[in-house]
Design an enzyme around this catalytic site. Structure first.
Site, PDB file in Angstrom:
ATOM      1  N   GLY A 203      19.681   2.595   8.897  1.00 39.63           N
ATOM      2  CA  GLY A 203      18.242   2.497   9.160  1.00 39.63           C
ATOM      3  C   GLY A 203      17.472   3.511   8.346  1.00 39.63           C
ATOM      4  O   GLY A 203      18.030   4.124   7.425  1.00 39.63           O
ATOM      5  N   ASN A 204      16.203   3.671   8.660  1.00 37.69           N
ATOM      6  CA  ASN A 204      15.406   4.670   7.951  1.00 37.69           C
ATOM      7  C   ASN A 204      14.402   5.307   8.910  1.00 37.69           C
ATOM      8  O   ASN A 204      14.332   4.937  10.083  1.00 37.69           O
ATOM      9  CB  ASN A 204      14.731   4.067   6.713  1.00 37.69           C
ATOM     10  CG  ASN A 204      13.766   2.967   7.079  1.00 37.69           C
ATOM     11  OD1 ASN A 204      12.750   3.210   7.712  1.00 37.69           O
ATOM     12  ND2 ASN A 204      14.087   1.733   6.698  1.00 37.69           N
ATOM     13  N   ARG A 205      13.634   6.256   8.408  1.00 37.05           N
ATOM     14  CA  ARG A 205      12.819   7.113   9.277  1.00 37.05           C
ATOM     15  C   ARG A 205      11.421   6.551   9.560  1.00 37.05           C
ATOM     16  O   ARG A 205      10.600   7.251  10.148  1.00 37.05           O
ATOM     17  CB  ARG A 205      12.680   8.498   8.641  1.00 37.05           C
ATOM     18  CG  ARG A 205      13.992   9.227   8.549  1.00 37.05           C
ATOM     19  CD  ARG A 205      13.852  10.515   7.745  1.00 37.05           C
ATOM     20  NE  ARG A 205      12.887  11.437   8.315  1.00 37.05           N
ATOM     21  CZ  ARG A 205      12.459  12.532   7.698  1.00 37.05           C
ATOM     22  NH1 ARG A 205      12.910  12.824   6.498  1.00 37.05           N
ATOM     23  NH2 ARG A 205      11.579  13.322   8.273  1.00 37.05           N
TER      24      ARG A 205
END
Ligand code: CTP
Length: 408
Positions: A203-205
């Protein structure tokens, strides 16, 4: 401001809305209808607003309340707005204090309808809503979900906190600028997840805050808004249709489907560029010998490039975002210009994210690059402010388009 409360079960939520409005420092005069008082009594409104309430024109006559309340308001919000009150307002009736206020108010007027789906969808209600919108009122779409009984559908009052947010946004701008009325816009938000197995993902932020702020701002400007949200836990903005997705391919399918009839699409989401080539149906276990598994990745489709290069109709505006840190090959802005050309969008909002800036923060700073070579610097400010500058640019592009016979 004036909070008009009408006779629907959602009147109990208006007490919470009133609390939020007064806590944010607003001076609120509550004008309930007679039927609203069957659901929530006058003492509740008086205690929470700190002012007496009346439903009638023929009370406190020397104060001329039927004229004064509307004339002196900076904002009138009717929440919940029943089909009956919207019908009375659409026909200019003045048979109680609230409808008198609606006739005398010259400030922005917002209706937050709440009713059963059948009543909302009825041709009479839809015609009244269209009339109110034509006359400059902001009638937000009801939310979908559980209704009074066991049934579900469209017709719920949006969350009080989100209605309060909408009020704050209109008051902060000092006007209801409904320049996106009649426009359908699609905004994507959040970060996608690419699952390796049932419990793990890449995933990412991305927090989704910027996309949600864009959706909220567009709704406040009168647009019909679809928000495609990837893994965001924020509450649904008032008047916005939210479609939830997880992976980049789900995001792509949803954005493409929703974009067919869209006048503008803003890709504020952070889709994962890569996904694992395979998904393990069972949880991947640690190897006994201490070795780590290697993950093979393949590239995801580029949604922004696809919608930019294959527009569903001429005049559709596409806006992208670029989170850049700058590197040996170019500065943040140089990489942004190259990305704008590569993706083929009309506007690219470039954020400098070096050192973890922007992610999850309420503020944002950006440069908006345009395909015609111009650019707009947006100094550090709230994501709401940046959102309005983006919509200003989009409406500028709409008005630069040649009008068709139909539009004339
Ligand atoms: N985007 C997209 N589909 C993807 C990846 C990104 O639509 N698979 C969109 C994002 O929503 C954003 C814009 O493209 O509007 C820029 O994303 P970014 O990740 O910065 O672009 P990339 O093409 O991945 O470029 P880079 O190689 O710099 O990561």
């Amino acid at each position: 401001m004036v909070l008009g409360v009408t006779g629907g079960i959602a009147a109990y939520k208006a007490a919470d809305l009133l609390r939020k409005l007064t806590e944010s420092g607003l001076d609120v005069t509550v004008v309930p209808t007679r039927e609203a008082l069957r659901f929530v009594g006058a003492p509740t409104w008086e205690a929470l607003s700190g002012k007496p309430v009346s439903t009638e024109v023929f009370e406190n006559i020397t104060d001329v309340p039927h004229v004064r309340i509307g004339q002196t308001a900076d904002l009138v919000v009717v929440a919940p707005a029943t089909a009956n009150t919207m019908a009375r307002a659409a026909h200019g009736m003045a048979d109680d204090l609230l409808t008198n206020v609606l006739l005398t108010a010259r400030c922005p007027v917002v209706f937050a309808p709440a009713m059963h789906t059948e009543m909302w969808e009825h041709a009479a209600t839809q015609a009244n809503v269209a009339t109110l919108r034509e006359r400059g009122a902001l009638v937000i779409e009801p939310a979908e979900g559980r209704l009074t009984g066991k049934d579900t559908g469209k017709g719920r009052l949006p969350e009080p906190a989100e209605i309060a947010e909408l009020c704050a946004e209109i008051l902060a701008r000092g006007r209801a600028e409904l320049d996106l009325t009649g426009r359908h816009v699609v905004v994507s938000a959040g970060g996608t997840r690419e699952y390796l197995d049932p419990v793990r993902f890449l995933g990412n932020r991305s927090s989704g805050l910027q996309g949600y702020a864009l959706a909220r701002a567009a709704a406040a400007r009168g647009a019909s808004v679809t928000l495609v949200a990837a893994n965001v836990t924020l509450s649904d903005p008032a008047g916005v249709k939210v479609v939830r997705v997880e992976s980049t391919s789900e995001l792509r399918d949803a954005v493409l489907a929703e974009s067919r009839a869209a006048d503008a699409i803003v890709m504020a989401a952070a889709p994962a560029d890569f996904r694992p080539t395979s998904f393990s149906d069972s949880k991947i276990k640690k190897a006994g010998d201490g070795s780590a598994p290697s993950i093979e990745l393949e590239q995801n489709p580029d949604i922004l490039a696809t919608i930019s290069h294959e527009r569903s109709h001429p005049g559709q505006i596409v806006v992208g975002f670029a989170a850049e840190t700058g590197d040996a090959t170019g500065s943040v802005l140089e990489l942004g210009r190259a990305k704008l050309a590569r993706k083929g969008c009309d506007l690219l909002v470039v954020n400098d994210v070096s050192g973890g800036k922007v992610f999850g923060h309420a503020d944002n700073e950006a440069v908006i690059l345009s395909a015609d070579g111009s650019s707009v610097d947006v100094p550090s400010g709230s994501k709401a402010v940046l959102s309005h500058v983006i919509w200003d640019q989009v409406t500028g592009l709409f008005s630069a388009q040649p009008t068709t016979d139909l539009q004339e």
